[in-house]
Design a protein around this motif. Structure first.
Motif, PDB file in Angstrom:
ATOM      1  N   ASP A 171       1.618  46.063 -76.956  1.00  0.00           N
ATOM      2  CA  ASP A 171       1.062  45.258 -78.039  1.00  0.00           C
ATOM      3  C   ASP A 171       2.030  45.289 -79.214  1.00  0.00           C
ATOM      4  OD1 ASP A 171      -1.079  43.779 -79.409  1.00  0.00           O
ATOM      5  OD2 ASP A 171      -1.212  45.588 -80.643  1.00  0.00           O
ATOM      6  N   VAL A 172       2.467  44.109 -79.648  1.00  0.00           N
ATOM      7  CA  VAL A 172       3.412  44.001 -80.756  1.00  0.00           C
ATOM      8  C   VAL A 172       2.773  43.162 -81.851  1.00  0.00           C
ATOM      9  CG1 VAL A 172       5.692  43.187 -81.465  1.00  0.00           C
ATOM     10  CG2 VAL A 172       5.380  44.196 -79.201  1.00  0.00           C
ATOM     11  N   ALA A 173       2.878  43.635 -83.090  1.00  0.00           N
ATOM     12  CA  ALA A 173       2.326  42.900 -84.231  1.00  0.00           C
ATOM     13  C   ALA A 173       3.253  43.058 -85.429  1.00  0.00           C
ATOM     14  CB  ALA A 173       0.937  43.433 -84.576  1.00  0.00           C
ATOM     15  N   TYR A 174       3.305  42.020 -86.254  1.00  0.00           N
ATOM     16  CA  TYR A 174       4.046  42.108 -87.511  1.00  0.00           C
ATOM     17  C   TYR A 174       3.259  42.960 -88.491  1.00  0.00           C
ATOM     18  CZ  TYR A 174       7.257  38.392 -86.133  1.00  0.00           C
ATOM     19  OH  TYR A 174       8.212  37.643 -85.500  1.00  0.00           O
ATOM     20  N   LEU A 175       3.987  43.689 -89.324  1.00  0.00           N
ATOM     21  CA  LEU A 175       3.373  44.520 -90.354  1.00  0.00           C
ATOM     22  C   LEU A 175       3.781  44.026 -91.729  1.00  0.00           C
ATOM     23  CD1 LEU A 175       4.010  48.066 -88.848  1.00  0.00           C
ATOM     24  CD2 LEU A 175       1.934  46.702 -88.700  1.00  0.00           C
ATOM     25  N   SER A 176       2.939  44.283 -92.701  1.00  0.00           N
ATOM     26  CA  SER A 176       3.225  43.922 -94.080  1.00  0.00           C
ATOM     27  C   SER A 176       4.382  44.767 -94.610  1.00  0.00           C
ATOM     28  CB  SER A 176       1.976  44.153 -94.939  1.00  0.00           C
ATOM     29  OG  SER A 176       2.299  44.140 -96.308  1.00  0.00           O
ATOM     30  N   SER A 177       5.313  44.141 -95.299  1.00  0.00           N
ATOM     31  CA  SER A 177       6.420  44.907 -95.889  1.00  0.00           C
ATOM     32  C   SER A 177       5.957  45.694 -97.107  1.00  0.00           C
ATOM     33  CB  SER A 177       7.575  43.975 -96.266  1.00  0.00           C
ATOM     34  OG  SER A 177       7.128  42.977 -97.152  1.00  0.00           O
ATOM     35  N   ILE A 178       4.876  45.282 -97.725  1.00  0.00           N
ATOM     36  CA  ILE A 178       4.312  45.992 -98.879  1.00  0.00           C
ATOM     37  C   ILE A 178       3.533  47.219 -98.417  1.00  0.00           C
ATOM     38  CG2 ILE A 178       2.785  45.780-100.878  1.00  0.00           C
ATOM     39  CD1 ILE A 178       4.823  43.711-101.277  1.00  0.00           C
ATOM     40  N   SER A 179       2.767  47.041 -97.339  1.00  0.00           N
ATOM     41  CA  SER A 179       1.911  48.097 -96.812  1.00  0.00           C
ATOM     42  C   SER A 179       2.106  48.159 -95.299  1.00  0.00           C
ATOM     43  CB  SER A 179       0.449  47.779 -97.161  1.00  0.00           C
ATOM     44  OG  SER A 179      -0.407  48.738 -96.629  1.00  0.00           O
ATOM     45  N   PRO A 180       3.113  48.913 -94.824  1.00  0.00           N
ATOM     46  CA  PRO A 180       3.496  48.894 -93.398  1.00  0.00           C
ATOM     47  C   PRO A 180       2.420  49.301 -92.398  1.00  0.00           C
ATOM     48  CG  PRO A 180       5.193  49.927 -94.712  1.00  0.00           C
ATOM     49  CD  PRO A 180       4.017  49.715 -95.611  1.00  0.00           C
ATOM     50  N   GLU A 181       1.279  49.783 -92.840  1.00  0.00           N
ATOM     51  CA  GLU A 181       0.209  50.098 -91.894  1.00  0.00           C
ATOM     52  C   GLU A 181      -0.736  48.914 -91.700  1.00  0.00           C
ATOM     53  OE1 GLU A 181      -1.165  51.130 -95.955  1.00  0.00           O
ATOM     54  OE2 GLU A 181       0.592  51.722 -94.859  1.00  0.00           O
ATOM     55  N   THR A 182      -0.475  47.801 -92.410  1.00  0.00           N
ATOM     56  CA  THR A 182      -1.340  46.634 -92.350  1.00  0.00           C
ATOM     57  C   THR A 182      -0.736  45.548 -91.452  1.00  0.00           C
ATOM     58  OG1 THR A 182      -2.070  47.091 -94.606  1.00  0.00           O
ATOM     59  CG2 THR A 182      -2.524  44.894 -93.740  1.00  0.00           C
ATOM     60  N   VAL A 183      -1.475  45.166 -90.409  1.00  0.00           N
ATOM     61  CA  VAL A 183      -1.037  44.099 -89.509  1.00  0.00           C
ATOM     62  C   VAL A 183      -1.217  42.762 -90.216  1.00  0.00           C
ATOM     63  CG1 VAL A 183      -1.562  42.925 -87.331  1.00  0.00           C
ATOM     64  CG2 VAL A 183      -1.619  45.417 -87.451  1.00  0.00           C
ATOM     65  N   GLN A 184      -0.251  41.868 -90.023  1.00  0.00           N
ATOM     66  CA  GLN A 184      -0.359  40.535 -90.610  1.00  0.00           C
ATOM     67  C   GLN A 184       0.038  39.481 -89.588  1.00  0.00           C
ATOM     68  OE1 GLN A 184       2.376  40.811 -93.940  1.00  0.00           O
ATOM     69  NE2 GLN A 184       3.935  39.688 -92.820  1.00  0.00           N
TER      70      GLN A 184
END
Length: 108
Positions: A63-76
Motif C-alpha cells: 500500500d503506497v500513499a502520498y503524505l503531507s509535507s507539513i505533517s508527514p503522518e497525514t495521508v493526502q
C-alpha cells in the motif's frame, strides 16, 4: 535523490512458530526493498500477490500513499515529495498481517 526516513514493524501472533514469523519478516523485507528500488514516481501499490512454492501459504499487499509535507503522518490525495509504503504479509498462523512501513522522500 531519496531517503528512507523510518521503518516500522508490526506483527500479530496466533500460536505462531519462529519459522513462520522469520519467513514473514524476510518476505516483507524483500517486498519493501523491491518497492524502494523504483524511482520515486515508480513506487505504487500492489494488489494481493500470492507467493509460490515453499512460500505458497504467504501472500503480500503493498500500500503506497502520498503524505503531507507539513505533517508527514497525514495521508493526502494530492501528490507530494513524501510516500508511505506499507508491506503486509499474511499467513494462516499470523493473527494479523506482518507489516513493514517506510517513508520515502523525493529530494529535488
Amino acid at each position: 535523490m531519496y531517503a528512507a526516513i523510518a521503518i516500522f514493524i508490526n506483527a500479530g501472533f496466533k500460536s505462531v512458530n519462529v519459522d513462520v514469523f522469520t519467513t514473514g519478516q524476510t518476505l516483507a523485507e524483500y517486498k519493501l526493498e523491491q518497492a524502494m528500488s523504483h524511482d520515486f514516481s515508480g513506487i505504487s501499490s500492489e494488489v494481493q500477490t500470492n507467493f509460490t512454492g515453499y512460500f505458497s501459504l504467504y501472500n503480500s499487499v503493498v500500500d503506497v500513499a502520498y503524505l503531507s509535507s507539513i505533517s508527514p503522518e497525514t495521508v493526502q490525495i494530492n501528490a507530494s515529495n513524501y510516500k508511505r509504503i506499507i508491506v503486509m504479509i499474511r499467513h494462516p498462523k499470523l493473527s494479523s498481517p506482518f507489516s513493514l512501513e517506510a517513508i520515502r522522500v523525493n529530494y529535488q
